[in-house]
Design a protein around this motif. Structure first.
Motif, PDB file in Angstrom:
ATOM      1  N   ARG A  21     -15.532  10.859  17.317  1.00 46.51           N
ATOM      2  CA  ARG A  21     -15.992  11.896  18.121  1.00 46.51           C
ATOM      3  C   ARG A  21     -15.148  13.300  17.873  1.00 46.51           C
ATOM      4  O   ARG A  21     -15.443  14.250  17.552  1.00 46.51           O
ATOM      5  CB  ARG A  21     -16.548  11.894  19.478  1.00 46.51           C
ATOM      6  CG  ARG A  21     -17.394  10.599  19.652  1.00 46.51           C
ATOM      7  CD  ARG A  21     -17.388  10.267  21.077  1.00 46.51           C
ATOM      8  NE  ARG A  21     -17.958  11.215  22.127  1.00 46.51           N
ATOM      9  CZ  ARG A  21     -17.222  11.780  23.095  1.00 46.51           C
ATOM     10  NH1 ARG A  21     -16.258  11.061  23.322  1.00 46.51           N
ATOM     11  NH2 ARG A  21     -17.637  12.659  23.920  1.00 46.51           N
ATOM     12  N   ALA A  22     -13.833  13.000  18.152  1.00 46.16           N
ATOM     13  CA  ALA A  22     -13.066  14.041  18.050  1.00 46.16           C
ATOM     14  C   ALA A  22     -12.658  14.748  16.830  1.00 46.16           C
ATOM     15  O   ALA A  22     -12.636  15.671  16.569  1.00 46.16           O
ATOM     16  CB  ALA A  22     -11.552  13.602  18.753  1.00 46.16           C
ATOM     17  N   ARG A  23     -12.672  13.512  15.632  1.00 48.77           N
ATOM     18  CA  ARG A  23     -12.547  14.018  14.515  1.00 48.77           C
ATOM     19  C   ARG A  23     -13.774  14.886  13.844  1.00 48.77           C
ATOM     20  O   ARG A  23     -13.615  15.719  13.046  1.00 48.77           O
ATOM     21  CB  ARG A  23     -12.251  12.941  13.553  1.00 48.77           C
ATOM     22  CG  ARG A  23     -12.256  13.160  12.131  1.00 48.77           C
ATOM     23  CD  ARG A  23     -11.221  12.051  11.413  1.00 48.77           C
ATOM     24  NE  ARG A  23     -10.785  12.627  10.060  1.00 48.77           N
ATOM     25  CZ  ARG A  23     -10.114  13.359   9.393  1.00 48.77           C
ATOM     26  NH1 ARG A  23      -9.508  14.172  10.268  1.00 48.77           N
ATOM     27  NH2 ARG A  23     -10.215  13.326   8.201  1.00 48.77           N
ATOM     28  N   ALA A  24     -14.953  14.604  14.405  1.00 47.18           N
ATOM     29  CA  ALA A  24     -16.054  15.338  13.919  1.00 47.18           C
ATOM     30  C   ALA A  24     -15.904  16.747  14.350  1.00 47.18           C
ATOM     31  O   ALA A  24     -16.314  17.545  13.561  1.00 47.18           O
ATOM     32  CB  ALA A  24     -17.478  14.680  14.551  1.00 47.18           C
ATOM     33  N   LEU A  25     -15.499  16.839  15.636  1.00 51.69           N
ATOM     34  CA  LEU A  25     -15.325  18.387  15.994  1.00 51.69           C
ATOM     35  C   LEU A  25     -14.201  19.063  15.386  1.00 51.69           C
ATOM     36  O   LEU A  25     -14.459  20.156  14.996  1.00 51.69           O
ATOM     37  CB  LEU A  25     -14.747  18.196  17.675  1.00 51.69           C
ATOM     38  CG  LEU A  25     -15.947  17.877  18.742  1.00 51.69           C
ATOM     39  CD1 LEU A  25     -15.345  17.715  20.014  1.00 51.69           C
ATOM     40  CD2 LEU A  25     -17.121  18.837  18.774  1.00 51.69           C
ATOM     41  N   THR A  26     -13.012  18.429  15.041  1.00 50.19           N
ATOM     42  CA  THR A  26     -11.959  19.162  14.430  1.00 50.19           C
ATOM     43  C   THR A  26     -12.611  19.512  12.939  1.00 50.19           C
ATOM     44  O   THR A  26     -12.149  20.443  12.622  1.00 50.19           O
ATOM     45  CB  THR A  26     -10.776  18.128  13.990  1.00 50.19           C
ATOM     46  OG1 THR A  26     -10.427  17.746  15.603  1.00 50.19           O
ATOM     47  CG2 THR A  26      -9.423  18.833  13.612  1.00 50.19           C
ATOM     48  N   VAL A  27     -13.151  18.527  12.475  1.00 53.73           N
ATOM     49  CA  VAL A  27     -13.687  19.049  11.033  1.00 53.73           C
ATOM     50  C   VAL A  27     -14.696  20.148  11.065  1.00 53.73           C
ATOM     51  O   VAL A  27     -14.428  20.836  10.108  1.00 53.73           O
ATOM     52  CB  VAL A  27     -14.641  17.693  10.424  1.00 53.73           C
ATOM     53  CG1 VAL A  27     -15.237  18.170   8.998  1.00 53.73           C
ATOM     54  CG2 VAL A  27     -13.578  16.635  10.065  1.00 53.73           C
TER      55      VAL A  27
END
Length: 336
Positions: free
Chosen positions: A118-124
């Motif tokens: 979830r956090a990686r999706a936001l960062t991307v």
């Protein structure tokens, strides 16, 4: 320029003809304007993950993005693969197909089934909304959204300014969704939500208020520093003079925790052209320790500034406090 059709996919060939051989401005508002495409995605399509409503085939690698996003909700591994596909496009300087994925990445971030991704999706999503900025650590450029004053083209020939603008507008449209993530139980999600919202082109006052509200109740030191840098970047983009004064008050306040004082010092340096005060140099000498640098390294702004030899904080402080002294670790020669 002369091209051979067999070297290009249909989407790549169309981009070359339109943006390399032709005048990019002729495409404004047309089928190859990714800003128009993203703006046309219906809210119901975003919420329902109706991927097929997006004309992915118009942009290089777009069909690959669609394929991965179609599988993104089938489980952890599929979500990871979809996110990795988009970050790969950013690494390859290809954001045109990544921009329409932003609304769906934001919804992956709210889906419990996506788990640790979830956090990686936001960062991307936040990376799609920024020009290539790795290695940048100066006062002038660290928090600047490049592209407002010059055209930049992707490796395919597509006008990257439009890709980035489309992503930033998509983030703005979903501000309500993102604001709720500032209270997420996962600190990595809270940090990534702040990073994404710093790229919004609208609702700046609402976002700044939410970031300021979250800061005094945030228990994670790294997240607190991330909230500060998000406030600074948003304020720079929207010319918010009040934030500059607030940053000065924070870094000079000895009751504030070290990560807040150091990050507000960085923010203040990026928001002004004033000489570095002696009081700030003393603060940074005392509190910008190797331990703090390691704590802040996961922040997207710091990670982007870091190299294999120095942390992002170390490089930023050298560039901002000693702008006339070359950083030997930036040299290609490891023995320098």
């Amino acid at each position: 320029m002369s091209v051979q059709a067999w070297e290009y996919s249909p989407a790549e060939l169309a981009v070359v003809r339109a943006f390399v051989d032709g005048d990019p401005l002729d495409q404004a508002g047309g089928p190859l304007d990714v800003r128009t495409v993203v703006a046309a995605i219906r809210p119901e399509a975003k919420d329902g993950f109706l991927i097929d409503e997006v004309p992915w085939e118009r942009f290089p690698s777009g069909t690959d993005v669609r394929k991965d996003l179609e599988q993104a909700r089938s489980g952890d591994d599929a979500a990871r693969h979809a996110v990795d596909m988009v970050i790969g496009l950013c690494a390859n300087d290809m954001r045109a197909a990544a921009a329409p994925a932003v609304p769906f990445l934001l919804r992956i971030a709210t889906d419990p089934a996506a788990g640790p991704h979830r956090a990686r999706a936001l960062t991307v999503a936040g990376e799609v909304a920024r020009m290539a900025h790795h290695g940048i650590c100066t006062r002038e450029d660290m928090l600047r959204f490049r592209g407002d004053d010059e055209w930049r083209f992707e490796i395919t020939g597509y006008l990257q300014n439009w890709s980035v603008q489309a992503a930033r507008e998509a983030i703005t449209a979903d501000t309500g969704l993102l604001l709720s993530l500032l209270d997420d139980p996962d600190p990595a999600v809270r940090l990534a939500a702040a990073y994404v919202m710093a790229a919004a082109v609208g609702r700046a006052r609402d976002i700044l208020t939410a970031l300021h509200t979250r800061l005094p109740v945030e228990h994670g030191p790294a997240v607190r520093a991330g909230l500060v840098l998000a406030i600074a970047q948003l304020a720079r983009a929207h010319h918010d003079a009040q934030t500059t004064a607030w940053m000065h008050a924070c870094w000079s306040d000895p009751t504030r925790p070290p990560e807040v004082r150091v990050s507000t010092a960085l923010g203040w340096l990026c928001l002004t052209e004033d000489p570095v005060p002696d009081e700030m140099r003393t603060l940074l000498n005392e509190h910008a320790t190797p331990d703090l640098a390691r704590l802040l390294e996961p922040l997207p702004w710091m990670h982007a500034a870091s190299t294999g030899r120095r942390t992002g904080l170390q490089r930023c402080l050298h560039a901002m406090l000693h702008p006339d002294v070359p950083d030997p670790t930036d040299c290609d020669n490891p023995w320098a």
